[in-house]
Design a protein around this motif. Sequence first.
Motif, PDB file in Angstrom:
ATOM      1  N   ARG A   1       0.847  -1.193   0.000  1.00 37.67           N
ATOM      2  CA  ARG A   1       0.000   0.000   0.000  1.00 37.67           C
ATOM      3  C   ARG A   1       0.876   1.234   0.000  1.00 37.67           C
ATOM      4  N   VAL A   2       0.697   2.088  -0.981  1.00 35.07           N
ATOM      5  CA  VAL A   2       1.484   3.316  -1.093  1.00 35.07           C
ATOM      6  C   VAL A   2       0.530   4.479  -1.298  1.00 35.07           C
ATOM      7  N   VAL A   3       0.712   5.525  -0.495  1.00 42.60           N
ATOM      8  CA  VAL A   3      -0.130   6.715  -0.565  1.00 42.60           C
ATOM      9  C   VAL A   3       0.760   7.907  -0.901  1.00 42.60           C
ATOM     10  N   GLY A   4       0.498   8.551  -2.021  1.00 42.25           N
ATOM     11  CA  GLY A   4       1.208   9.765  -2.394  1.00 42.25           C
ATOM     12  C   GLY A   4       0.412  10.979  -1.963  1.00 42.25           C
ATOM     13  N   VAL A   5       1.050  11.898  -1.271  1.00 40.52           N
ATOM     14  CA  VAL A   5       0.366  13.098  -0.791  1.00 40.52           C
ATOM     15  C   VAL A   5       1.133  14.333  -1.236  1.00 40.52           C
ATOM     16  N   ASP A   6       0.383  15.398  -1.485  1.00 41.79           N
ATOM     17  CA  ASP A   6       1.010  16.648  -1.925  1.00 41.79           C
ATOM     18  C   ASP A   6       0.121  17.805  -1.497  1.00 41.79           C
ATOM     19  N   ILE A   7       0.726  18.953  -1.247  1.00 40.60           N
ATOM     20  CA  ILE A   7      -0.030  20.136  -0.858  1.00 40.60           C
ATOM     21  C   ILE A   7      -0.869  20.679  -2.006  1.00 40.60           C
ATOM     22  N   SER A   8      -0.471  20.360  -3.233  1.00 39.79           N
ATOM     23  CA  SER A   8      -1.121  20.921  -4.414  1.00 39.79           C
ATOM     24  C   SER A   8      -2.227  20.010  -4.937  1.00 39.79           C
ATOM     25  N   HIS A   9      -3.432  20.555  -5.031  1.00 40.21           N
ATOM     26  CA  HIS A   9      -4.546  19.820  -5.635  1.00 40.21           C
ATOM     27  C   HIS A   9      -4.238  19.496  -7.091  1.00 40.21           C
ATOM     28  N   ALA A  10      -3.652  20.440  -7.817  1.00 40.35           N
ATOM     29  CA  ALA A  10      -3.326  20.212  -9.221  1.00 40.35           C
ATOM     30  C   ALA A  10      -2.332  19.071  -9.382  1.00 40.35           C
ATOM     31  N   ALA A  11      -1.353  18.983  -8.475  1.00 41.03           N
ATOM     32  CA  ALA A  11      -0.385  17.884  -8.543  1.00 41.03           C
ATOM     33  C   ALA A  11      -1.074  16.543  -8.312  1.00 41.03           C
ATOM     34  N   VAL A  12      -1.957  16.482  -7.325  1.00 40.92           N
ATOM     35  CA  VAL A  12      -2.657  15.228  -7.014  1.00 40.92           C
ATOM     36  C   VAL A  12      -3.522  14.790  -8.189  1.00 40.92           C
ATOM     37  N   GLU A  13      -4.216  15.728  -8.806  1.00 41.58           N
ATOM     38  CA  GLU A  13      -5.033  15.371  -9.966  1.00 41.58           C
ATOM     39  C   GLU A  13      -4.154  14.912 -11.134  1.00 41.58           C
ATOM     40  N   HIS A  14      -3.027  15.568 -11.309  1.00 37.90           N
ATOM     41  CA  HIS A  14      -2.054  15.155 -12.320  1.00 37.90           C
ATOM     42  C   HIS A  14      -1.616  13.717 -12.053  1.00 37.90           C
ATOM     43  N   ALA A  15      -1.270  13.416 -10.788  1.00 38.29           N
ATOM     44  CA  ALA A  15      -0.805  12.080 -10.426  1.00 38.29           C
ATOM     45  C   ALA A  15      -1.881  11.024 -10.661  1.00 38.29           C
ATOM     46  N   ARG A  16      -3.113  11.350 -10.333  1.00 35.50           N
ATOM     47  CA  ARG A  16      -4.200  10.379 -10.539  1.00 35.50           C
ATOM     48  C   ARG A  16      -4.399  10.085 -12.022  1.00 35.50           C
ATOM     49  N   ARG A  17      -4.338  11.104 -12.843  1.00 30.81           N
ATOM     50  CA  ARG A  17      -4.512  10.876 -14.277  1.00 30.81           C
ATOM     51  C   ARG A  17      -3.379  10.029 -14.856  1.00 30.81           C
ATOM     52  N   ALA A  18      -2.185  10.198 -14.311  1.00 27.23           N
ATOM     53  CA  ALA A  18      -1.033   9.440 -14.803  1.00 27.23           C
ATOM     54  C   ALA A  18      -1.055   7.988 -14.344  1.00 27.23           C
ATOM     55  N   ASP A  19      -1.855   7.689 -13.329  1.00 30.35           N
ATOM     56  CA  ASP A  19      -1.915   6.340 -12.758  1.00 30.35           C
ATOM     57  C   ASP A  19      -3.189   5.641 -13.229  1.00 30.35           C
ATOM     58  N   ALA A  20      -3.244   5.372 -14.515  1.00 38.13           N
ATOM     59  CA  ALA A  20      -4.476   4.827 -15.106  1.00 38.13           C
ATOM     60  C   ALA A  20      -4.854   3.477 -14.515  1.00 38.13           C
ATOM     61  N   SER A  21      -3.874   2.690 -14.079  1.00 42.39           N
ATOM     62  CA  SER A  21      -4.160   1.367 -13.535  1.00 42.39           C
ATOM     63  C   SER A  21      -4.507   1.399 -12.049  1.00 42.39           C
ATOM     64  N   GLY A  22      -4.408   2.570 -11.419  1.00 40.59           N
ATOM     65  CA  GLY A  22      -4.760   2.682 -10.005  1.00 40.59           C
ATOM     66  C   GLY A  22      -3.843   1.911  -9.083  1.00 40.59           C
ATOM     67  N   THR A  23      -2.551   1.924  -9.364  1.00 45.82           N
ATOM     68  CA  THR A  23      -1.618   1.167  -8.542  1.00 45.82           C
ATOM     69  C   THR A  23      -1.353   1.821  -7.190  1.00 45.82           C
ATOM     70  N   ALA A  24      -1.575   3.130  -7.093  1.00 46.05           N
ATOM     71  CA  ALA A  24      -1.289   3.863  -5.859  1.00 46.05           C
ATOM     72  C   ALA A  24      -2.503   4.697  -5.459  1.00 46.05           C
ATOM     73  N   GLU A  25      -2.446   5.269  -4.259  1.00 41.74           N
ATOM     74  CA  GLU A  25      -3.467   6.204  -3.779  1.00 41.74           C
ATOM     75  C   GLU A  25      -2.846   7.598  -3.756  1.00 41.74           C
ATOM     76  N   PHE A  26      -3.668   8.600  -4.071  1.00 42.02           N
ATOM     77  CA  PHE A  26      -3.177   9.974  -4.062  1.00 42.02           C
ATOM     78  C   PHE A  26      -4.155  10.860  -3.311  1.00 42.02           C
ATOM     79  N   ARG A  27      -3.612  11.733  -2.454  1.00 38.36           N
ATOM     80  CA  ARG A  27      -4.450  12.618  -1.662  1.00 38.36           C
ATOM     81  C   ARG A  27      -3.780  13.978  -1.514  1.00 38.36           C
ATOM     82  N   GLN A  28      -4.599  15.001  -1.427  1.00 35.14           N
ATOM     83  CA  GLN A  28      -4.071  16.317  -1.085  1.00 35.14           C
ATOM     84  C   GLN A  28      -3.878  16.371   0.420  1.00 35.14           C
ATOM     85  N   LEU A  29      -2.710  16.811   0.846  1.00 37.17           N
ATOM     86  CA  LEU A  29      -2.410  16.902   2.274  1.00 37.17           C
ATOM     87  C   LEU A  29      -1.376  17.993   2.488  1.00 37.17           C
TER      88      LEU A  29
END
Length: 238
Positions: free
Chosen positions: A72-100
Amino acid sequence: MAVSDRYKEAWESYWRETPEEPGAAVWDCDASLSVKPHLALFEPFVDGSKPVVDLGCGSGTTTRFLAERFARVVGVDISHAAVEHARRADASGTAEFRQLNAAEPGEVGALHGELGDADVYLRAVIHQSEPAARPAIAEAVAALAGRGGRAFVVEPLAVAKSVIADTARGAGGPPPKIARVFAHGLTPAETEDEAVPELLRATGLSVLASGRIDLVMTEYRADGSRIDLPAQWLVVGR
């Protein structure tokens, strides 16, 4: 200290305006050149059973690599735009991304409450943080790791600032990817070498191992040589 609105908007604007293709951000190099050699240094200190938090995940390149190796890997970033960018790049859903916001103890505590003790990966975040917020970033590492987790922290050395400055001295000024960082009011390599381990020790963490390594960038000088930044790495934990 709370992160300033100026700082948050600087990162939002940076990620909104950064193209989504791999390597568009100056630090977004292929994971085989960054996190892969870092894991060789970090893995002797972890057992792989804990969640992993990629703190300051940006566009998620590192997070996706880590998610291929940990359950289980969770990527977090202060930037909403970065998190949305990361989610779009992870088409297979291998990781979790959250704004934090890692400088907000309540947000960090809530994530630790959900995950329990975690192993933490922090690449080049402290040096880009506002000076008054840097102790809070170190506290976030300690809070997420808890009693049993470990953290791998890699940050540019002070001499990296001279490397960056040298790139701006040519007739054309800084290369485009570095120029974009400056254009958004971000200030790389703004920490002294001893400040990083001192901030981490002040949270109660111990430095278990450390050394020197280059941070691989995605930008090049006019002569074609890649602009890599001298850096220090630390493994920390209680």
